[in-house]
Write a protein that holds these residues in place. Structure first.
Motif, short mmCIF file in Angstrom:
data_model
loop_
_atom_site.label_atom_id
_atom_site.label_comp_id
_atom_site.label_asym_id
_atom_site.label_seq_id
_atom_site.Cartn_x
_atom_site.Cartn_y
_atom_site.Cartn_z
N PRO A 115 -27.23 -1.41 -20.03
CA PRO A 115 -27.70 -0.38 -19.09
C PRO A 115 -27.66 -0.88 -17.66
CG PRO A 115 -29.53 -1.30 -20.35
CD PRO A 115 -28.28 -1.82 -20.96
N MET A 116 -27.13 -0.04 -16.76
CA MET A 116 -27.10 -0.28 -15.31
C MET A 116 -26.41 -1.60 -14.96
SD MET A 116 -28.30 2.53 -14.29
CE MET A 116 -28.69 2.41 -12.54
N ALA A 117 -25.31 -1.90 -15.66
CA ALA A 117 -24.55 -3.11 -15.34
C ALA A 117 -23.97 -3.02 -13.93
CB ALA A 117 -23.42 -3.30 -16.36
N ASP A 118 -23.60 -1.80 -13.48
CA ASP A 118 -23.04 -1.66 -12.14
C ASP A 118 -24.10 -1.93 -11.07
OD1 ASP A 118 -24.31 0.63 -13.08
OD2 ASP A 118 -23.04 2.02 -11.98
N ALA A 119 -25.37 -1.64 -11.37
CA ALA A 119 -26.44 -1.92 -10.40
C ALA A 119 -26.61 -3.42 -10.20
CB ALA A 119 -27.75 -1.30 -10.88
N VAL A 120 -26.54 -4.17 -11.29
CA VAL A 120 -26.65 -5.63 -11.20
C VAL A 120 -25.46 -6.21 -10.44
CG1 VAL A 120 -26.79 -7.78 -12.52
CG2 VAL A 120 -28.01 -5.75 -13.31
N GLN A 121 -24.26 -5.68 -10.74
CA GLN A 121 -23.06 -6.15 -10.05
C GLN A 121 -23.14 -5.86 -8.56
OE1 GLN A 121 -20.79 -7.98 -11.16
NE2 GLN A 121 -18.94 -7.75 -9.95
N ALA A 122 -23.63 -4.67 -8.21
CA ALA A 122 -23.75 -4.30 -6.79
C ALA A 122 -24.72 -5.22 -6.07
CB ALA A 122 -24.20 -2.85 -6.67
N TYR A 123 -25.82 -5.58 -6.73
CA TYR A 123 -26.78 -6.52 -6.11
C TYR A 123 -26.09 -7.84 -5.81
CZ TYR A 123 -30.96 -9.41 -5.48
OH TYR A 123 -31.92 -10.26 -4.98
N ARG A 124 -25.36 -8.37 -6.79
CA ARG A 124 -24.72 -9.67 -6.60
C ARG A 124 -23.66 -9.64 -5.49
NH1 ARG A 124 -25.08 -10.66 -12.69
NH2 ARG A 124 -26.71 -12.25 -12.81
N MET A 125 -22.98 -8.51 -5.35
CA MET A 125 -21.89 -8.44 -4.39
C MET A 125 -22.35 -8.11 -2.98
SD MET A 125 -18.96 -6.52 -6.65
CE MET A 125 -17.79 -6.60 -5.32
#
Length: 248
Positions: A115-125
């Motif tokens: 769930p919300m893998a794109d949210a975690v990726q956006a934080y890291r980037m």
């Protein structure tokens, strides 16, 4: 600038390393929320690597258009489509029982998507990178809630984290296959960073039950409301981040 959803030309440019840094980052966020496409792109990249290795001894020969990576990928993709068409015909022939099996397989694959893998990726980037351009910041005349309301219709109000020392400092828009998404970055006086991420639900019938998960050093707290998925992302073990989560 690439389009969203990305065209086949955009995807070929990504595989061949021809996108600008910003477009490449946008593509990677999109792929993070579309795991099936990400796997296909990964296969393309592997095809390209194998092709380069295979023809490395023939680089001095006259250019052969048939060896262009994008042409080869298109040819391979056409073959895959023909194989899928054949498989589809077999499924129809098998009947309702076989079709039910394929549907169960699809549900099983979807259930394994974090769930919300794109949210975690956006934080890291983006969240901890102060050099990245933002679509909203504290220098803008519009406050962050007004900016969000203008771009994400009928989303829930942003969480107020001032009681635990965090204030919004920047916002960034992105896109998903379902529509526009946004990330608002919060910071405290010590420079600690949280992000609040909003995106349309992948499927209107797939509501995220309120929960949390750990991804390396980060924790994602997520839920659904009013047709959107939400996530608060921050350091998993930081006491200030833990205090902020209690306000959600």
């Amino acid at each position: 600038m690439i389009t969203m959803p990305p065209s086949e030309r955009d995807m070929h440019a990504y595989v061949d390393g021809q996108l600008s840094p910003i477009d490449r980052q946008t593509m990677e966020i999109y792929l993070a929320s579309n795991p099936d496409l990400a796997r296909e792109i990964s296969d393309w990249q592997l095809d390209a690597q194998n092709l380069r290795a295979g023809v490395s001894g023939a680089l001095r020969l006259p250019m052969n258009p048939e060896l262009d990576p994008s042409v080869i990928r298109q040819r391979l993709r056409g073959r895959r489509h023909r194989h899928l068409a054949t498989a589809a015909g077999l499924v129809i022939a098998i009947g309702v029982g076989g079709l039910g099996g394929w549907q169960a397989r699809d549900v099983s694959l979807a259930s394994r998507t974090l769930p919300m893998a794109d949210a975690v990726q956006a934080y890291r980037m983006f969240a901890t990178n102060d050099t990245m351009a933002s679509d909203w910041n504290t220098a803008k005349p519009t406050n962050v809630q007004g900016w969000l309301d203008k771009n994400i219709a009928q989303a829930s109000r942003l969480p107020n984290l001032e009681s635990v020392g965090f204030k919004p400092v920047s916002g960034r828009l992105s896109t998903t296959e379902q529509g526009a998404a946004a990330m608002v970055v919060y910071k405290d006086t010590e420079g600690r960073v949280l992000s609040f991420y909003i995106r349309p639900q992948i499927d209107g019938n797939r509501v995220l039950q309120r929960g949390s998960r750990r991804d390396g050093e980060l924790q994602a707290d997520y839920w659904s409301e009013g047709g959107y998925n939400y996530a608060m992302i921050g350091p998993a073990d930081d006491p200030a981040a833990k205090a902020a989560r209690l306000t959600l």
